[in-house]
Each structure stands twice: as C-alpha cells, then as structure tokens.
Design a protein around this motif. Structure first.
Motif, PDB file in Angstrom:
ATOM      1  N   TRP A   1       0.775  -1.309  -0.052  1.00 19.67           N
ATOM      2  CA  TRP A   1      -0.127  -0.067   0.046  1.00 19.67           C
ATOM      3  C   TRP A   1       0.838   1.543  -0.009  1.00 19.67           C
ATOM      4  O   TRP A   1       0.551   2.315  -1.154  1.00 19.67           O
ATOM      5  CB  TRP A   1      -1.031  -0.125   1.156  1.00 19.67           C
ATOM      6  N   LEU A   2       1.884   1.156   0.891  1.00 19.17           N
ATOM      7  CA  LEU A   2       3.092   2.739   1.483  1.00 19.17           C
ATOM      8  C   LEU A   2       3.378   2.155  -0.598  1.00 19.17           C
ATOM      9  O   LEU A   2       3.870   3.515  -0.926  1.00 19.17           O
ATOM     10  CB  LEU A   2       3.593   2.143   2.387  1.00 19.17           C
ATOM     11  N   GLU A   3       3.885   1.584  -1.412  1.00 18.76           N
ATOM     12  CA  GLU A   3       5.124   2.444  -1.685  1.00 18.76           C
ATOM     13  C   GLU A   3       4.119   2.571  -3.114  1.00 18.76           C
ATOM     14  O   GLU A   3       4.051   3.131  -3.743  1.00 18.76           O
ATOM     15  CB  GLU A   3       4.960   0.015  -2.339  1.00 18.76           C
ATOM     16  N   GLN A   4       2.424   1.549  -3.159  1.00 20.80           N
ATOM     17  CA  GLN A   4       1.761   2.484  -4.334  1.00 20.80           C
ATOM     18  C   GLN A   4       1.123   4.266  -3.737  1.00 20.80           C
ATOM     19  O   GLN A   4       1.559   4.750  -4.482  1.00 20.80           O
ATOM     20  CB  GLN A   4       0.354   1.775  -4.454  1.00 20.80           C
ATOM     21  N   GLN A   5       1.248   4.403  -2.692  1.00 22.94           N
ATOM     22  CA  GLN A   5       1.075   5.327  -2.030  1.00 22.94           C
ATOM     23  C   GLN A   5       2.127   6.646  -2.458  1.00 22.94           C
ATOM     24  O   GLN A   5       1.823   7.832  -2.978  1.00 22.94           O
ATOM     25  CB  GLN A   5       0.546   6.339  -0.680  1.00 22.94           C
ATOM     26  N   LYS A   6       3.400   6.395  -2.569  1.00 25.82           N
ATOM     27  CA  LYS A   6       5.085   6.438  -2.932  1.00 25.82           C
ATOM     28  C   LYS A   6       5.084   7.391  -4.270  1.00 25.82           C
ATOM     29  O   LYS A   6       5.257   8.552  -4.103  1.00 25.82           O
ATOM     30  CB  LYS A   6       6.160   5.470  -2.405  1.00 25.82           C
ATOM     31  N   GLN A   7       4.459   6.181  -4.896  1.00 31.89           N
ATOM     32  CA  GLN A   7       4.220   7.280  -6.990  1.00 31.89           C
ATOM     33  C   GLN A   7       3.510   8.026  -6.543  1.00 31.89           C
ATOM     34  O   GLN A   7       3.666   9.478  -7.662  1.00 31.89           O
ATOM     35  CB  GLN A   7       3.714   6.024  -7.784  1.00 31.89           C
ATOM     36  N   THR A   8       1.746   7.878  -5.867  1.00 33.25           N
ATOM     37  CA  THR A   8       0.994   8.741  -6.426  1.00 33.25           C
ATOM     38  C   THR A   8       2.005  10.410  -5.556  1.00 33.25           C
ATOM     39  O   THR A   8       1.559  11.660  -6.065  1.00 33.25           O
ATOM     40  CB  THR A   8       0.036   8.490  -5.765  1.00 33.25           C
ATOM     41  N   VAL A   9       2.330  10.126  -4.315  1.00 29.40           N
ATOM     42  CA  VAL A   9       2.638  11.365  -3.786  1.00 29.40           C
ATOM     43  C   VAL A   9       3.995  12.399  -4.633  1.00 29.40           C
ATOM     44  O   VAL A   9       3.778  13.075  -4.355  1.00 29.40           O
ATOM     45  CB  VAL A   9       3.317  11.256  -2.277  1.00 29.40           C
ATOM     46  N   ALA A  10       5.238  11.291  -4.847  1.00 26.33           N
ATOM     47  CA  ALA A  10       6.009  11.763  -5.737  1.00 26.33           C
ATOM     48  C   ALA A  10       5.734  12.069  -6.923  1.00 26.33           C
ATOM     49  O   ALA A  10       6.267  13.486  -7.309  1.00 26.33           O
ATOM     50  CB  ALA A  10       6.976  10.814  -6.495  1.00 26.33           C
ATOM     51  N   GLY A  11       4.391  11.941  -7.339  1.00 27.06           N
ATOM     52  CA  GLY A  11       4.256  12.152  -8.740  1.00 27.06           C
ATOM     53  C   GLY A  11       3.638  14.038  -8.042  1.00 27.06           C
ATOM     54  O   GLY A  11       4.127  14.475  -9.324  1.00 27.06           O
ATOM     55  N   TYR A  12       2.593  14.167  -7.576  1.00 24.38           N
ATOM     56  CA  TYR A  12       1.973  14.945  -7.223  1.00 24.38           C
ATOM     57  C   TYR A  12       3.265  16.362  -6.479  1.00 24.38           C
ATOM     58  O   TYR A  12       2.477  17.329  -6.682  1.00 24.38           O
ATOM     59  CB  TYR A  12       0.781  14.972  -5.984  1.00 24.38           C
ATOM     60  N   TYR A  13       4.409  15.989  -6.299  1.00 21.89           N
ATOM     61  CA  TYR A  13       5.227  16.675  -5.427  1.00 21.89           C
ATOM     62  C   TYR A  13       4.940  18.312  -6.298  1.00 21.89           C
ATOM     63  O   TYR A  13       5.664  19.738  -5.659  1.00 21.89           O
ATOM     64  CB  TYR A  13       6.154  15.870  -4.929  1.00 21.89           C
TER      65      TYR A  13
END
Length: 368
Positions: A195-207
């Motif tokens: 779950w956190l691996e997936q959220q990481k990509q979303t957060v990094a992409g929105y940063y």
C-alpha cells in the motif's frame, strides 16, 4: 500536521550467445549491442514494469514498478567494470545492485567490486534479441528476476522466463523536475508495504504540483524525505518532522489500516515537507489550512468541508481555513492567494490589502 521536533544492479556483463554460454567474452549477440559504459539506462522486465531504486541511501530496496519514463528512480548508471563484468548503480551514488549471498535477495549497496555486485549479460532471443539475462558473477546459475511480490530477486537462470528477461533502453527523457526521492520504512507494518509503495508513487508524482501551487520557485522544496510507519503514533493520522537533517513523515499504522483509500493525508504532510525551508513566517493555523487547501481543493477537489458551526473561525486551521482560502481566492479573483500567503511574512493586513475587508469580515460573509 507539522512538528518542528528535531533529533540530533544490476551489474551488467556480456556473453556471446551461440548454442551455449561463453561468459566474459566481451561481445554480445548482434541483435543487441553492449551497453555504453557510464551511460544511464532504464531496465524493463518482459513480465512487466521497470527496475526501480527506492532511495539514494545504501541498502535501498530494488523493486519493479510500472514503467514511468519521467521517474528518476527508474534510471540506472551502467558501467563496464572490466573482464566482461558490469555494475548498475543508482545515479550520483556508489550504490550498486547487489545480491545477498546468504538470502539471495537483491538491494543497492556501496560498490566495493565484489562478485555479488557484478553481473554477466546473456543476450536471448526473447523480444527479437533485445532481452538479456543478468547472471550473477558470484554464481553464474543465478539470474536477476522480477519477483511475484515486485521485489527484485535472483532465481535459477531460465532463458524462457519473462521475469528474468530484461530490456536495456537509453534514458533519454529527463526526469520530471521537482519529483522527490522518497525513502520508505514499513518494517513496523510489513503487510502495509505494498500500500505504501503505491502511495509513494502518487505523492512523488504530485509533489511538483505542490511546489507550483505554493512556492512557484520562491524557494526550493526538499528533494528527499522519508515516510515511516510509526507504532507510537496514535492521536492523529500523521505528522511531518526532521531528524538529523532529513525530513520525515510519520504515519499512524492503525489509521492506515482503517483508511486505505485515503492518500490525501499523505499529500497534506507532503505539503509541509515541500515548504519546510520556507524563509517567511506564518501562524500554524495558516500552515495547516494551506496544506488542507492543496489536499481538498486541488489534489481531491470537492472534498473539503462546506459547513461549519458557530465555534469555528477562519483561523481554526485545517478544513475551515482551507475553505476560507478557497472562498476568498475565487470570490475576489485572487488565483495566487495561496502562493502569496505561503511566501509572504503573514500579517492580518494582507486581507485588507487584497480585498478591502478584514479576515473576520470575509469569514462572516462566507456561506457556511
């Protein structure tokens, strides 16, 4: 939430392919030339996805994620180490893809020239000769593979296994400007790791969008931070802090288990990280309001609270302040209001200067 608490690959190598293998020959099948030493490559699996590093720190996970041509974390520096052996390193570091001989796991560790940090390349017929098997120099019978759990691993070499067949493509597209490196620590909740691996990509992409909304280049957003599952955190979903100079987001494990559809709370904390080095000052209620404004009116538009009781005011922080900022911005045609509030030393006079009305007057007129 923010707190200011402070505490002190794949190495590649060539092999001639005929009826059998000749390791260390220094040539490759004519269908695919050798990599260019010292050049950056993206390494993609025939089973899907691309090889990715999680951080620039020694011991980084080496995983496989959806191909993302704008991701810096899917770029690897490939180098000829001599005698037909190559290394693949995290660019800008000395950390190379490394096989743990005891566990047969794969990570990125400081390169010391050991055989378990080097690999032979065998060109195969899969993909019209574009595919490579990556044999470990320390054990030629073991090859780099894409694990079922999307972690890189080694397995008994099998030229017919798509999970062991890799393409090497020159990295010609620069990474997205402003995309951060995010280290993860889910050792205290390993079941939540995917779950956190997936959220990481979303957060990094929105940063980068966070920076565009709030800083617009007025100051730099930190390029690296950590997200950590913290078993001691019970009172709120997450908070941002800094330890030993590294920004960290600590996450409530119990909250996460019950709210796996919520990425917004991580984006809220990423806002705090992005503006951590802000040279201007503002009250905490405004900082929390700006973070929720990014979350509820940009990342997840339409999710902000629209109704408030009589005990709530413009300076109550979080969703109340976020709604207030959005109302003033749209009603008085101030699209850069959030940026201005974030890059100017705060004064109550700013509302009068922009609208001719005090903050209290603006709040009183806002529909609740």
């Amino acid at each position: 939430m923010i707190t200011r608490r402070t505490a002190a690959a794949v190495a590649l190598t060539a092999a001639t392919v005929v009826s059998g293998l000749t390791f260390g020959a220094g040539t490759a099948n004519a269908a695919e030339p050798l990599p260019s030493s010292g050049t950056d490559y993206r390494i993609s699996s025939h089973a899907g996805g691309a090889l990715q590093w999680d951080s620039r720190n020694a011991g980084s996970n080496v995983v496989v994620r959806d191909w993302n041509e704008s991701s810096a974390q899917q770029v690897w520096s490939v180098k000829d180490e001599g005698n037909g052996a190559w290394s693949v390193k995290v660019p800008g570091t000395n950390n190379a893809v490394d096989r743990d001989r005891g566990r047969n796991t794969v990570g990125a560790w400081n390169y010391v020239g050991a055989d378990n940090q080097k690999w032979w390349l065998e060109n195969t017929s899969m993909g019209n000769g574009r595919a490579w098997l990556l044999h470990s120099v320390s054990d030629n019978n073991l090859c780099l593979a894409r694990g079922a759990d999307l972690n890189a691993k080694v397995a008994a070499c099998n030229a017919g296994d798509p999970a062991q067949s890799w393409n090497l493509d020159r990295a010609t597209t620069p990474p997205t400007t402003g995309r951060p490196t995010i280290d993860l620590d889910y050792s205290q909740a390993p079941d939540l790791g995917p779950w956190l691996e997936q959220q990481k990509q979303t957060v990094a992409g929105y940063y980068p969008t966070i920076s565009d909304l709030l800083t617009k280049g007025a100051f730099g957003a930190p390029a690296h931070f950590k997200i950590i599952f913290d078993p001691t955190l019970k009172d709120y979903p997450a908070y941002a802090t800094v330890r030993n100079g590294v920004k960290e987001v600590h996450v409530n494990i119990d909250y996460t288990r019950g709210n796996r559809n919520d990425t917004g709370f991580l984006v809220h904390e990423a806002v705090h990280v992005a503006v951590w080095d802000n040279p201007t000052t503002r009250p905490s209620w405004l900082s929390e309001g700006l973070a929720d404004w990014v979350r509820n009116y940009n990342f997840q538009p339409g999710t902000g609270a629209q109704h408030f009781g009589s005990d709530v005011n413009y300076n109550s922080g979080y969703q109340a302040t976020a709604r207030f900022i959005d109302h003033v911005s749209k009603t008085y045609n101030k699209p850069d209001l959030a940026h201005l509030l974030n890059t100017t030393n705060y004064s109550e006079q700013i509302w009068v200067q922009l609208t001719g009305k005090s903050a209290q007057q603006l709040w009183n007129e806002m529909p609740k």
